[in-house]
Write a protein that holds these residues in place. Structure first.
Motif, PDB file in Angstrom:
ATOM      1  N   THR A   1       0.837  -1.195   0.000  1.00  5.67           N
ATOM      2  CA  THR A   1       0.000   0.000   0.000  1.00  5.67           C
ATOM      3  C   THR A   1       0.874   1.248   0.000  1.00  5.67           C
ATOM      4  N   VAL A   2       0.475   2.234  -0.782  1.00  7.56           N
ATOM      5  CA  VAL A   2       1.156   3.522  -0.875  1.00  7.56           C
ATOM      6  C   VAL A   2       0.104   4.608  -0.685  1.00  7.56           C
ATOM      7  N   GLY A   3       0.441   5.662   0.051  1.00  5.86           N
ATOM      8  CA  GLY A   3      -0.509   6.751   0.265  1.00  5.86           C
ATOM      9  C   GLY A   3       0.183   8.092   0.294  1.00  5.86           C
ATOM     10  N   ALA A   4      -0.597   9.148   0.091  1.00  6.63           N
ATOM     11  CA  ALA A   4      -0.068  10.511   0.121  1.00  6.63           C
ATOM     12  C   ALA A   4      -0.976  11.401   0.951  1.00  6.63           C
ATOM     13  N   LEU A   5      -0.350  12.377   1.589  1.00  8.05           N
ATOM     14  CA  LEU A   5      -1.035  13.409   2.370  1.00  8.05           C
ATOM     15  C   LEU A   5      -0.403  14.733   1.974  1.00  8.05           C
ATOM     16  N   VAL A   6      -1.218  15.773   1.694  1.00  6.88           N
ATOM     17  CA  VAL A   6      -0.654  17.000   1.160  1.00  6.88           C
ATOM     18  C   VAL A   6      -1.442  18.221   1.606  1.00  6.88           C
ATOM     19  N   VAL A   7      -0.727  19.325   1.800  1.00  2.55           N
ATOM     20  CA  VAL A   7      -1.338  20.631   2.020  1.00  2.55           C
ATOM     21  C   VAL A   7      -1.009  21.487   0.805  1.00  2.55           C
ATOM     22  N   VAL A   8      -2.040  21.946   0.101  1.00  2.63           N
ATOM     23  CA  VAL A   8      -1.867  22.682  -1.150  1.00  2.63           C
ATOM     24  C   VAL A   8      -2.070  24.168  -0.899  1.00  2.63           C
ATOM     25  N   ASN A   9      -0.978  24.909  -1.000  1.00  3.15           N
ATOM     26  CA  ASN A   9      -0.988  26.367  -0.795  1.00  3.15           C
ATOM     27  C   ASN A   9      -0.076  26.991  -1.853  1.00  3.15           C
TER      28      ASN A   9
END
Length: 338
Positions: free
Chosen positions: A178-186
């Protein structure tokens, strides 16, 4: 992808076993903090490609540094003020007995990165830095399920043409990794093509996860629209006022060197989803994380994991903007307000 890949059951980074994410926000200030924590310490590294990063404890994540595993990662609003969120997370972890053991002492290792959200319509009239408390509250809220969009560190985030936010996505590879991503887009750049309907990340969308508008049928989209973000902030963009900060994680047993390469490759996903990305005015960075122990997968397996990480990050970026919700005092519309 030929149907070989599929999102995990939550389509969140917490589909990687053992990971939890917590959000805390202050809607009056229009800011917040997001914390990634695991059941046990995890291997991590980082790669920075933006010209104006804001970070804490990232030097120790270089592959040649002594500390191999960390206790949590922090993504926060607040610019330099937001780095204090890491202290709140350290307080909470210390109370849990977590941390790097040195003699009788335990020191929680909590790297972090921040976005600039100080000119976004929220009140910044605090007397005491609020981020230490937000960090601890986010840690205490950590769960396998968490909100996207206008939540946590994405509460006050702005992209070029609409509100930014907090995004996440996952993939399960054919061998079960399993691969996952978490991101804050600013970001300084735009997450949508000119006109604001189609996401640059549209070719990677799965199951209408960010609206199903599909790719823009037009070609030659090389001239960006004037940034609504810059206009709304009534200033020219300056160093440190824009950033996309992300975490890409897997349950594979990667070494610290491989975590670094995972972070490097994930930047491809950022460049596919934001135009332009990695400018001198952005603090763009990616943390690479592995929860499967400090090991080493072979080159073929790693190639698939890294490619999936980049795809997850593209999708997570689009989801961040798609899931943003309107709030009083906003200076930009949401994607859905169009």
């Amino acid at each position: 992808m030929g149907g070989a890949y599929r999102p995990g059951p939550r389509n969140l980074i917490t589909d990687v076993a053992g990971l939890r994410v917590g959000n805390a926000q202050d809607n009056h200030i229009k800011t917040g903090t997001t914390v990634l924590v695991a059941d046990t310490p995890f291997t991590a590294s980082v790669h920075v490609m933006g010209g104006a990063p804001g970070t804490k404890e990232t030097d120790l994540l270089a592959p040649d540094k002594t500390v191999q595993q960390i206790d949590a990662l922090v993504l926060s609003g607040g610019s330099a003020f937001g780095l204090d969120a890491c202290s709140g997370v350290m307080d909470g972890l210390r109370a849990m007995g977590r941390g790097f053991a040195i003699g009788p002492m335990r020191i929680p290792i909590v790297p972090g990165a921040i976005i600039f959200d100080l000119i976004n319509g929220g009140a910044k009239d605090w007397d005491e830095n609020p981020y230490r408390a937000l960090g601890r509250a986010a840690l205490e809220a950590a769960s396998t399920d968490f909100a996207l969009g206008t939540a946590g560190a994405g509460t006050g985030a702005l992209a070029a043409m609409q509100k930014g936010g907090l995004g996440s996505a996952s993939l399960v590879l054919p061998d079960g990794t399993t691969v996952g991503a978490l991101v804050v887009v600013n970001a300084l750049g735009s997450v949508t093509t000119p006109g604001g309907r189609h996401f640059w990340a549209a070719p990677f969308e799965i199951g209408g996860e960010f609206g199903g508008a599909g790719p823009d049928p037009r070609g030659g989209l090389v001239s960006p629209e004037p940034s609504l973000k810059e206009q709304a902030m009534q200033m020219q963009a300056t160093g440190g006022s824009n950033t996309t900060i992300a975490i890409v994680a897997t349950d594979a047993p990667l070494s610290k060197v491989q975590c670094h390469r995972l972070a490097v490759t994930a930047h491809d996903g950022m460049a596919r989803a934001i135009v332009p990305a990695h400018t001198p005015l952005d603090g763009d960075l990616v943390f690479g994380v592995a929860t499967g122990g400090d090991g080493l997968v072979d080159a073929t397996a790693f190639r698939s994991i890294a490619a999936a990480g980049a795809i997850c990050l593209s999708r997570a970026i689009a989801r961040a903007v798609h899931e943003a919700t309107a709030a009083q005092g906003d200076i930009l519309p949401t994607y859905r307000q169009g």
